[in-house]
Design a protein around this motif. Structure first.
Motif, PDB file in Angstrom:
ATOM      1  N   VAL A 124       4.180  -0.215  10.983  1.00 23.85           N
ATOM      2  CA  VAL A 124       4.510   0.069  12.385  1.00 23.85           C
ATOM      3  C   VAL A 124       3.294  -0.167  13.276  1.00 23.85           C
ATOM      4  O   VAL A 124       3.394  -0.806  14.335  1.00 23.85           O
ATOM      5  CB  VAL A 124       5.032   1.519  12.528  1.00 23.85           C
ATOM      6  CG1 VAL A 124       5.180   1.901  13.986  1.00 23.85           C
ATOM      7  CG2 VAL A 124       6.340   1.674  11.792  1.00 23.85           C
ATOM      8  N   SER A 125       2.136   0.314  12.863  1.00 23.63           N
ATOM      9  CA  SER A 125       0.940   0.138  13.684  1.00 23.63           C
ATOM     10  C   SER A 125       0.477  -1.311  13.703  1.00 23.63           C
ATOM     11  O   SER A 125       0.027  -1.808  14.740  1.00 23.63           O
ATOM     12  CB  SER A 125      -0.183   1.056  13.195  1.00 23.63           C
ATOM     13  OG  SER A 125      -0.498   0.759  11.859  1.00 23.63           O
ATOM     14  N   VAL A 126       0.593  -2.012  12.586  1.00 22.28           N
ATOM     15  CA  VAL A 126       0.204  -3.423  12.553  1.00 22.28           C
ATOM     16  C   VAL A 126       1.147  -4.256  13.416  1.00 22.28           C
ATOM     17  O   VAL A 126       0.703  -5.169  14.130  1.00 22.28           O
ATOM     18  CB  VAL A 126       0.156  -3.939  11.095  1.00 22.28           C
ATOM     19  CG1 VAL A 126       0.068  -5.446  11.047  1.00 22.28           C
ATOM     20  CG2 VAL A 126      -1.004  -3.313  10.356  1.00 22.28           C
ATOM     21  N   ASN A 127       2.441  -3.953  13.376  1.00 24.58           N
ATOM     22  CA  ASN A 127       3.383  -4.668  14.232  1.00 24.58           C
ATOM     23  C   ASN A 127       3.085  -4.428  15.709  1.00 24.58           C
ATOM     24  O   ASN A 127       3.250  -5.328  16.536  1.00 24.58           O
ATOM     25  CB  ASN A 127       4.818  -4.276  13.906  1.00 24.58           C
ATOM     26  CG  ASN A 127       5.290  -4.890  12.605  1.00 24.58           C
ATOM     27  OD1 ASN A 127       4.762  -5.893  12.145  1.00 24.58           O
ATOM     28  ND2 ASN A 127       6.292  -4.259  12.006  1.00 24.58           N
ATOM     29  N   ARG A 137       0.833  -1.202   0.000  1.00 23.69           N
ATOM     30  CA  ARG A 137       0.000   0.000   0.000  1.00 23.69           C
ATOM     31  C   ARG A 137       0.867   1.251   0.000  1.00 23.69           C
ATOM     32  O   ARG A 137       2.061   1.206   0.283  1.00 23.69           O
ATOM     33  CB  ARG A 137      -0.931   0.033   1.224  1.00 23.69           C
ATOM     34  CG  ARG A 137      -1.905  -1.123   1.338  1.00 23.69           C
ATOM     35  CD  ARG A 137      -2.871  -1.147   0.200  1.00 23.69           C
ATOM     36  NE  ARG A 137      -2.495  -2.255  -0.666  1.00 23.69           N
ATOM     37  CZ  ARG A 137      -3.067  -2.566  -1.794  1.00 23.69           C
ATOM     38  NH1 ARG A 137      -4.049  -1.871  -2.264  1.00 23.69           N
ATOM     39  NH2 ARG A 137      -2.653  -3.583  -2.514  1.00 23.69           N
ATOM     40  N   LEU A 138       0.242   2.382  -0.267  1.00 30.81           N
ATOM     41  CA  LEU A 138       0.950   3.655  -0.339  1.00 30.81           C
ATOM     42  C   LEU A 138       1.573   4.032   1.004  1.00 30.81           C
ATOM     43  O   LEU A 138       2.721   4.438   1.072  1.00 30.81           O
ATOM     44  CB  LEU A 138      -0.012   4.755  -0.800  1.00 30.81           C
ATOM     45  CG  LEU A 138       0.560   6.163  -0.876  1.00 30.81           C
ATOM     46  CD1 LEU A 138       1.657   6.230  -1.928  1.00 30.81           C
ATOM     47  CD2 LEU A 138      -0.533   7.156  -1.196  1.00 30.81           C
ATOM     48  N   PHE A 139       0.819   3.898   2.065  1.00 36.25           N
ATOM     49  CA  PHE A 139       1.314   4.208   3.399  1.00 36.25           C
ATOM     50  C   PHE A 139       1.805   2.952   4.104  1.00 36.25           C
ATOM     51  O   PHE A 139       1.624   2.792   5.306  1.00 36.25           O
ATOM     52  CB  PHE A 139       0.220   4.886   4.234  1.00 36.25           C
ATOM     53  CG  PHE A 139      -0.207   6.210   3.687  1.00 36.25           C
ATOM     54  CD1 PHE A 139       0.645   7.291   3.759  1.00 36.25           C
ATOM     55  CD2 PHE A 139      -1.441   6.373   3.089  1.00 36.25           C
ATOM     56  CE1 PHE A 139       0.269   8.518   3.266  1.00 36.25           C
ATOM     57  CE2 PHE A 139      -1.825   7.596   2.586  1.00 36.25           C
ATOM     58  CZ  PHE A 139      -0.967   8.680   2.666  1.00 36.25           C
ATOM     59  N   GLY A 140       2.443   2.062   3.384  1.00 41.32           N
ATOM     60  CA  GLY A 140       2.908   0.790   3.922  1.00 41.32           C
ATOM     61  C   GLY A 140       3.810   0.904   5.128  1.00 41.32           C
ATOM     62  O   GLY A 140       3.595   0.216   6.130  1.00 41.32           O
ATOM     63  N   PRO A 141       4.842   1.752   5.096  1.00 40.86           N
ATOM     64  CA  PRO A 141       5.715   1.855   6.277  1.00 40.86           C
ATOM     65  C   PRO A 141       4.984   2.358   7.522  1.00 40.86           C
ATOM     66  O   PRO A 141       5.256   1.901   8.628  1.00 40.86           O
ATOM     67  CB  PRO A 141       6.794   2.848   5.837  1.00 40.86           C
ATOM     68  CG  PRO A 141       6.821   2.747   4.359  1.00 40.86           C
ATOM     69  CD  PRO A 141       5.401   2.462   3.951  1.00 40.86           C
TER      70      PRO A 141
END
Length: 107
Positions: A68-71, A60-64
């Motif tokens: 962080v939030s998914v981790n 996705r575009l905001f992948g980074p």
């Protein structure tokens, strides 16, 4: 619609309770507090879908930022990750009508 939301919330709270019991049993056996992360639980159930979700988020575009939030969410205990949205959904699916109580002298 309210019934579906309430059933889904109750189901999530039930799964959270099962995961809490599993963590409690592991803690009793190990003689110290054992908390299984949501990532460990998800990989135990279906590792391929976890890898697919990670690649989807990375593409996705905001992948980074999302990574962080998914981790952070995946590091929380599994029972906590399921209990919070489950309780919220069960609360949203509640009956909204007010309860009328009658006193004995009004009968």
């Amino acid at each position: 619609m309210r019934l579906i939301v309430r059933v889904l919330g109750t189901w999530l709270v039930g799964l959270a309770l099962i995961l809490l019991i599993i963590d409690g049993t592991k803690s009793l056996g190990a003689d110290h507090l054992v908390l299984t992360s949501f990532e460990q639980t998800w990989s135990w159930i279906n590792a391929e879908s976890l890898a697919a979700a990670r690649t989807f988020i990375a593409s996705r575009l905001f992948g980074p930022v999302l990574e962080v939030s998914v981790n952070a969410i995946l590091a929380f205990p599994g029972w906590a990750v399921l209990a919070v949205p489950g309780a919220l959904l069960a609360w949203l699916g509640r009956s909204r009508r007010t309860r009328l109580f009658v006193r004995h002298d009004q009968i």
